[in-house]
Design a protein around this motif. Structure first.
Motif, PDB file in Angstrom:
ATOM      1  N   ILE A  83       0.848  -1.198   0.000  1.00  0.00           N
ATOM      2  CA  ILE A  83       0.000   0.000   0.000  1.00  0.00           C
ATOM      3  C   ILE A  83       0.881   1.244   0.000  1.00  0.00           C
ATOM      4  O   ILE A  83       1.687   1.440   0.911  1.00  0.00           O
ATOM      5  N   ASP A  84       0.732   2.060  -1.032  1.00  0.00           N
ATOM      6  CA  ASP A  84       1.395   3.362  -1.090  1.00  0.00           C
ATOM      7  C   ASP A  84       0.449   4.375  -0.455  1.00  0.00           C
ATOM      8  O   ASP A  84      -0.577   4.735  -1.029  1.00  0.00           O
ATOM      9  N   VAL A  85       0.792   4.822   0.738  1.00  0.00           N
ATOM     10  CA  VAL A  85      -0.115   5.677   1.508  1.00  0.00           C
ATOM     11  C   VAL A  85      -0.501   6.930   0.733  1.00  0.00           C
ATOM     12  O   VAL A  85      -1.633   7.410   0.827  1.00  0.00           O
ATOM     13  N   HIS A  86       0.419   7.466  -0.070  1.00  0.00           N
ATOM     14  CA  HIS A  86       0.118   8.700  -0.787  1.00  0.00           C
ATOM     15  C   HIS A  86      -1.010   8.529  -1.796  1.00  0.00           C
ATOM     16  O   HIS A  86      -1.706   9.493  -2.123  1.00  0.00           O
ATOM     17  N   LYS A  87      -1.186   7.318  -2.275  1.00  0.00           N
ATOM     18  CA  LYS A  87      -2.264   7.081  -3.227  1.00  0.00           C
ATOM     19  C   LYS A  87      -3.627   7.040  -2.539  1.00  0.00           C
ATOM     20  O   LYS A  87      -4.653   6.975  -3.217  1.00  0.00           O
ATOM     21  N   TRP A  88      -3.632   7.072  -1.221  1.00  0.00           N
ATOM     22  CA  TRP A  88      -4.884   7.080  -0.460  1.00  0.00           C
ATOM     23  C   TRP A  88      -5.264   8.489  -0.018  1.00  0.00           C
ATOM     24  O   TRP A  88      -6.262   8.678   0.667  1.00  0.00           O
ATOM     25  N   TYR A  89      -4.471   9.466  -0.399  1.00  0.00           N
ATOM     26  CA  TYR A  89      -4.830  10.860  -0.105  1.00  0.00           C
ATOM     27  C   TYR A  89      -5.993  11.292  -0.997  1.00  0.00           C
ATOM     28  O   TYR A  89      -6.157  10.805  -2.121  1.00  0.00           O
ATOM     29  N   GLY A  90      -6.799  12.223  -0.484  1.00  0.00           N
ATOM     30  CA  GLY A  90      -7.855  12.800  -1.309  1.00  0.00           C
ATOM     31  C   GLY A  90      -7.261  13.585  -2.465  1.00  0.00           C
ATOM     32  O   GLY A  90      -6.126  14.055  -2.401  1.00  0.00           O
ATOM     33  N   ARG A  91      -8.054  13.737  -3.518  1.00  0.00           N
ATOM     34  CA  ARG A  91      -7.576  14.488  -4.676  1.00  0.00           C
ATOM     35  C   ARG A  91      -7.503  15.980  -4.347  1.00  0.00           C
ATOM     36  O   ARG A  91      -8.350  16.497  -3.622  1.00  0.00           O
ATOM     37  N   PRO A  92      -6.522  16.680  -4.909  1.00  0.00           N
ATOM     38  CA  PRO A  92      -6.474  18.138  -4.704  1.00  0.00           C
ATOM     39  C   PRO A  92      -7.681  18.810  -5.342  1.00  0.00           C
ATOM     40  O   PRO A  92      -8.221  18.336  -6.349  1.00  0.00           O
ATOM     41  N   GLY A  93      -8.126  19.929  -4.747  1.00  0.00           N
ATOM     42  CA  GLY A  93      -9.227  20.691  -5.322  1.00  0.00           C
ATOM     43  C   GLY A  93      -8.829  21.326  -6.644  1.00  0.00           C
ATOM     44  O   GLY A  93      -7.640  21.499  -6.940  1.00  0.00           O
ATOM     45  N   ALA A  94      -9.839  21.680  -7.443  1.00  0.00           N
ATOM     46  CA  ALA A  94      -9.581  22.267  -8.760  1.00  0.00           C
ATOM     47  C   ALA A  94      -8.867  23.608  -8.609  1.00  0.00           C
ATOM     48  O   ALA A  94      -9.207  24.422  -7.747  1.00  0.00           O
ATOM     49  N   ALA A  95      -7.892  23.838  -9.462  1.00  0.00           N
ATOM     50  CA  ALA A  95      -7.152  25.095  -9.446  1.00  0.00           C
ATOM     51  C   ALA A  95      -7.875  26.139 -10.297  1.00  0.00           C
ATOM     52  O   ALA A  95      -8.721  25.811 -11.130  1.00  0.00           O
ATOM     53  N   SER A  96      -7.568  27.405 -10.064  1.00  0.00           N
ATOM     54  CA  SER A  96      -8.090  28.508 -10.873  1.00  0.00           C
ATOM     55  C   SER A  96      -6.920  29.188 -11.571  1.00  0.00           C
ATOM     56  O   SER A  96      -5.857  29.364 -10.977  1.00  0.00           O
ATOM     57  N   ILE A  97      -7.151  29.561 -12.820  1.00  0.00           N
ATOM     58  CA  ILE A  97      -6.133  30.294 -13.579  1.00  0.00           C
ATOM     59  C   ILE A  97      -6.637  31.714 -13.780  1.00  0.00           C
ATOM     60  O   ILE A  97      -7.705  31.931 -14.364  1.00  0.00           O
ATOM     61  N   ILE A  98      -5.905  32.676 -13.270  1.00  0.00           N
ATOM     62  CA  ILE A  98      -6.306  34.078 -13.360  1.00  0.00           C
ATOM     63  C   ILE A  98      -5.169  34.878 -13.982  1.00  0.00           C
ATOM     64  O   ILE A  98      -4.056  34.368 -14.154  1.00  0.00           O
ATOM     65  N   THR A  99      -5.468  36.123 -14.317  1.00  0.00           N
ATOM     66  CA  THR A  99      -4.460  37.024 -14.868  1.00  0.00           C
ATOM     67  C   THR A  99      -4.354  38.237 -13.959  1.00  0.00           C
ATOM     68  O   THR A  99      -5.360  38.893 -13.668  1.00  0.00           O
ATOM     69  N   VAL A 100      -3.151  38.511 -13.486  1.00  0.00           N
ATOM     70  CA  VAL A 100      -2.904  39.652 -12.606  1.00  0.00           C
ATOM     71  C   VAL A 100      -1.916  40.582 -13.299  1.00  0.00           C
ATOM     72  O   VAL A 100      -0.772  40.192 -13.556  1.00  0.00           O
ATOM     73  N   ASN A 101      -2.408  41.773 -13.627  1.00  0.00           N
ATOM     74  CA  ASN A 101      -1.568  42.759 -14.327  1.00  0.00           C
ATOM     75  C   ASN A 101      -0.886  42.143 -15.549  1.00  0.00           C
ATOM     76  O   ASN A 101       0.312  42.314 -15.782  1.00  0.00           O
ATOM     77  N   GLY A 102      -1.655  41.363 -16.296  1.00  0.00           N
ATOM     78  CA  GLY A 102      -1.167  40.793 -17.541  1.00  0.00           C
ATOM     79  C   GLY A 102      -0.412  39.488 -17.406  1.00  0.00           C
ATOM     80  O   GLY A 102      -0.032  38.887 -18.406  1.00  0.00           O
ATOM     81  N   LYS A 103      -0.195  39.020 -16.185  1.00  0.00           N
ATOM     82  CA  LYS A 103       0.552  37.789 -15.969  1.00  0.00           C
ATOM     83  C   LYS A 103      -0.374  36.695 -15.467  1.00  0.00           C
ATOM     84  O   LYS A 103      -1.120  36.894 -14.514  1.00  0.00           O
ATOM     85  N   ARG A 140      -9.658   6.203   2.397  1.00  0.00           N
ATOM     86  CA  ARG A 140      -9.173   7.292   1.561  1.00  0.00           C
ATOM     87  C   ARG A 140      -9.559   8.648   2.157  1.00  0.00           C
ATOM     88  O   ARG A 140     -10.656   8.829   2.681  1.00  0.00           O
ATOM     89  N   GLY A 141      -8.630   9.611   2.078  1.00  0.00           N
ATOM     90  CA  GLY A 141      -8.881  10.950   2.602  1.00  0.00           C
ATOM     91  C   GLY A 141      -9.867  11.729   1.741  1.00  0.00           C
ATOM     92  O   GLY A 141     -10.094  11.407   0.570  1.00  0.00           O
ATOM     93  N   LYS A 142     -10.455  12.768   2.325  1.00  0.00           N
ATOM     94  CA  LYS A 142     -11.413  13.601   1.601  1.00  0.00           C
ATOM     95  C   LYS A 142     -10.692  14.461   0.561  1.00  0.00           C
ATOM     96  O   LYS A 142      -9.563  14.890   0.761  1.00  0.00           O
ATOM     97  N   ASP A 143     -11.404  14.710  -0.544  1.00  0.00           N
ATOM     98  CA  ASP A 143     -10.847  15.557  -1.596  1.00  0.00           C
ATOM     99  C   ASP A 143     -10.773  17.004  -1.125  1.00  0.00           C
ATOM    100  O   ASP A 143     -11.599  17.461  -0.320  1.00  0.00           O
ATOM    101  N   GLY A 144      -9.785  17.730  -1.626  1.00  0.00           N
ATOM    102  CA  GLY A 144      -9.636  19.138  -1.280  1.00  0.00           C
ATOM    103  C   GLY A 144     -10.652  20.004  -2.008  1.00  0.00           C
ATOM    104  O   GLY A 144     -11.199  19.624  -3.049  1.00  0.00           O
TER     105      GLY A 144
END
Length: 709
Positions: free
Chosen positions: A416-436, A473-477
């Motif tokens: 058992i690879d414990v890390h594979k039992w972690y919850g999935r990370p929450g969805a990321a957001s892509i934004i633009t700050v001052n053109g970046k 399994r852990g809860k998803d983020g």
């Protein structure tokens, strides 16, 4: 009351049985029996022919039973040469979020052990990781974004990783040992590892802080264990040992291998021995002569041992202890000392007389090849190794309890690879700050919930026989959630004075081109623009009606060359000091602006030290008159400019010198000639002489017009 201990050292060439008594004062060696295998039923410490090895074990047991009654339980050791050491790595995506919990680091380490176990399986070409026990592991390094670091707690970065070194024991080593004992009608009372057994009796824990190498030179292999910093740091093996010396004797003196082995033992014991070669000639060889004749073989053995020690330890140890029958090889201690660049007294052969709390029977030998069997008996009683059963998510595990086992060990054994039992990370957001573009990571998934006998636990919690472990399994983020204030941070306002009024300069925020507040929640794909005026030129835009272009230097081009007109440049003062518009402002500064005027052609020429007008003085009809005309021709896009023509930034002008002089008719631009009463004809004169209107004139000329009837 004394307790009898029966131990077996099952070696490549022979099986040694030993009987010890244990009481409060220590151990006493009572008897021993050593019988060689009939044929090569073992190779490099691993049982290859269970039946043949069982027969040899049975012979040893029956021989000892004649004096000590029925023997049913025995202490044995697994060959240390079977241990496999492997490095493993594991990574964890942090997304710039710090690790707060040490258990997450432990999970990362276990994933690295799992990686090492998979590498061992690939190296040994087995289908899965289950045929191996993890004897132990140590962390070599932690990393943040590939930079080595001491601890991962509270460190920020994109990726955390670790590198470990783990030691594994093939299950087949233990299983074949159990099978051979079962055939000999013996039950394994306790189990240890051969290097640990010898180490336990020769190098107690109080000495293990020293960097010492223990070398067991047997028949087919030389087993090496290294101590350092209070523990057994490494194990190793070279497939060169006593048989190498026996073969050299056989080749040198033309002896059959068994005869060469007998001759070797005799000459070591008596310092001289007779040998009859395969042709029937008998020769007496001294210990000194033997050493000289087989020096190359001894050196080869020493070199192999030295090379492995340096490989395991990265440097010469402080001392080297030699045990096993092969340690009696002539000059072996001196050669090892020389190759390790150690003093000769730092490499020594140790026999059973060096074992503390051990009473010897005067009829028993004390040679170094008895250290391991005695060590097996003592170590197996002091620190016995047992099998335990653990239930993991309804899976039954059988573990080899070589040390204190933990929940993490159970996960490794179960694959058992414990890390594979972690919850999935929450969805990321892509934004633009001052053109970046910026990625806002979602929350990390929660670690798995681990239960031991119904109670929440951690991977480092010890386990015992019959324990029940559950992992869920852990809860998803959650998806990325952040306010404008959390994104930008605290931006302080600034107070300045302008035109005798106090002004507060605050940052401006826009989300998708709309004014925004600090507590607005940022959404995926938002375009954020914010600005905090800090320089004078930026603050002026907010406070003054001055056009920004008026702030910049007033530049034009004259005959293709850039010229800056200082009269058209606005001047700026901060705290009464003249500054550049790019000057940084600080809280409480006083701003003063002196605006420049829009320059004309005469201003341009004056800055260049030139006069737009050229003048002469003449007399007309007796009156003194000054005549003026442009000294230069100034054109802008083919348009001729006058002296008071206003200039603009970026104008491209062509300026040339006016080559024509004054002529008579120029005077009429400067006088008012009254013709209302004039009649008849007129005549023009210059200096009393008749003249023409197009005639040139010079300073001081006297001009007049005379009318006649």
């Amino acid at each position: 009351m004394k307790e009898q201990i029966f131990a077996l050292d099952i070696g490549t060439r022979s099986v040694t049985g030993i009987i010890l008594n244990q009481d409060k004062e220590g151990f006493e060696v009572i008897d021993f029996c050593m019988i060689e295998h009939d044929h090569r039923s073992m190779c490099d410490g691993q049982i290859h022919d269970v039946v043949a090895v069982a027969n040899t074990i049975n012979q040893v047991k029956e021989k000892l039973e004649q004096s000590y009654g029925t023997l049913t339980k025995v202490c044995v050791a697994a060959a240390g040469r079977s241990l496999i050491t492997m490095n493993g790595t594991a990574t964890l995506s942090l997304q710039n979020q710090p690790i707060k919990d040490s258990e997450i680091i432990q999970h990362l380490e276990l994933s690295a052990v799992q990686d090492a176990l998979e590498k061992v399986s690939q190296q040994e070409q087995v289908a899965n990781t289950y045929p191996y026990y993890c004897v132990g592991y140590s962390v070599l390094h932690y990393y943040i974004d590939e930079q080595q670091i001491g601890s991962l707690i509270d460190q920020r970065g994109e990726v955390a990783s670790t590198k470990i070194i783990a030691t594994f024991l093939p299950k087949v080593v233990v299983e074949s040992l159990l099978a051979a004992l079962s055939r000999a009608e013996l039950e394994m009372e306790a189990l240890t590892l051969e290097p640990i057994a010898a180490m336990d009796v020769l190098i107690p824990e109080s000495m293990r802080r020293l960097n010492v190498a223990l070398v067991d030179i047997g028949a087919g292999t030389s087993d090496i264990a290294i101590t350092n910093h209070g523990t057994v740091a490494a194990y190793g093996m070279v497939a060169v040992a006593g048989d190498e010396i026996t073969e050299a004797i056989s080749d040198t003196y033309l002896l059959d291998f068994p005869d060469a082995e007998t001759f070797k033992r005799a000459i070591v014991q008596h310092k001289e021995a007779k040998a009859q070669d395969i042709l029937g000639f008998e020769t007496t060889i001294s210990y000194k002569q033997l050493t000289k004749d087989i020096t190359s073989a001894i050196n080869f053995l020493a070199a192999n041992i030295t090379e492995e020690i340096l490989k395991l330890n990265s440097k010469p140890p402080k001392a080297v202890m030699l045990i096993g029958g092969g340690s009696l090889t002539p000059k072996i201690t001196k050669m090892i000392a020389k190759q390790l660049e150690l003093p000769e007294n730092r490499v020594a052969v140790r026999d059973i007389s060096a074992i503390k709390q051990l009473t010897l029977n005067e009829n028993l030998p004390i040679q170094p090849d008895f250290v391991t069997p005695i060590g097996i008996a003592i170590a197996a009683k002091r620190n016995p190794v047992h099998y335990i059963s653990i239930y993991l998510n309804e899976l039954t595990l059988r573990l080899f309890e070589m040390r204190t086992l933990t929940v993490g060990d159970c996960f490794i054994q179960a694959g058992i690879d414990v890390h594979k039992w972690y919850g999935r990370p929450g969805a990321a957001s892509i934004i633009t700050v001052n053109g970046k573009k910026i990625t806002l990571p979602g929350e990390l998934g929660e670690p798995p919930q681990i239960m031991l006998n119904g109670t929440v636990t951690t991977v480092d919690k010890p386990v015992k026989n019959g324990d029940f472990i559950q992992i869920e399994r852990g809860k998803d983020g959650q998806s990325a959630t952040i306010t404008l204030y959390e994104l930008i941070g605290e931006v302080k306002s600034m107070t300045v004075w302008f035109e005798n009024h106090q002004h507060t300069i605050s940052p401006t925020f826009f989300v998708n081109q709309q004014p925004a507040k600090k507590d607005d929640v940022i959404q995926d794909n938002d375009m954020i623009d914010w600005f905090q005026p800090k320089r004078l030129q930026d603050v002026i835009k907010q406070l003054s009606s001055i056009e920004y272009d008026r702030i910049k230097p007033f530049s034009i081009f004259v005959n293709g060359k850039e010229v800056q007109l200082s009269i058209g440049e606005t001047q700026f003062f901060i705290n009464q000091q003249k500054v550049d518009p790019s000057q940084l402002l600080y809280d409480g500064d006083h701003i003063q602006i002196i605006q420049g005027k829009q320059p004309n052609v005469q201003d341009l020429l004056a800055q260049e030290g030139k006069n737009y007008w050229r003048s002469i003085t003449i007399f007309f009809n007796g009156k003194k008159i000054q005549l003026n005309q442009p000294a230069y021709i100034v054109k802008r896009n083919d348009e001729r400019l006058k002296g008071d023509s206003l200039l603009n930034r970026g104008d491209k002008l062509q300026i040339s010198t006016q080559s024509n002089g004054f002529i008579y008719q120029d005077v009429f631009q400067h006088v008012d000639l009254d013709l209302s009463s004039a009649s008849g004809k007129f005549q023009v004169y210059k200096n009393k002489q008749p003249a023409q209107f197009h005639e040139s004139i010079q300073p001081g000329d006297e001009l007049e017009i005379i009318w006649s009837e």
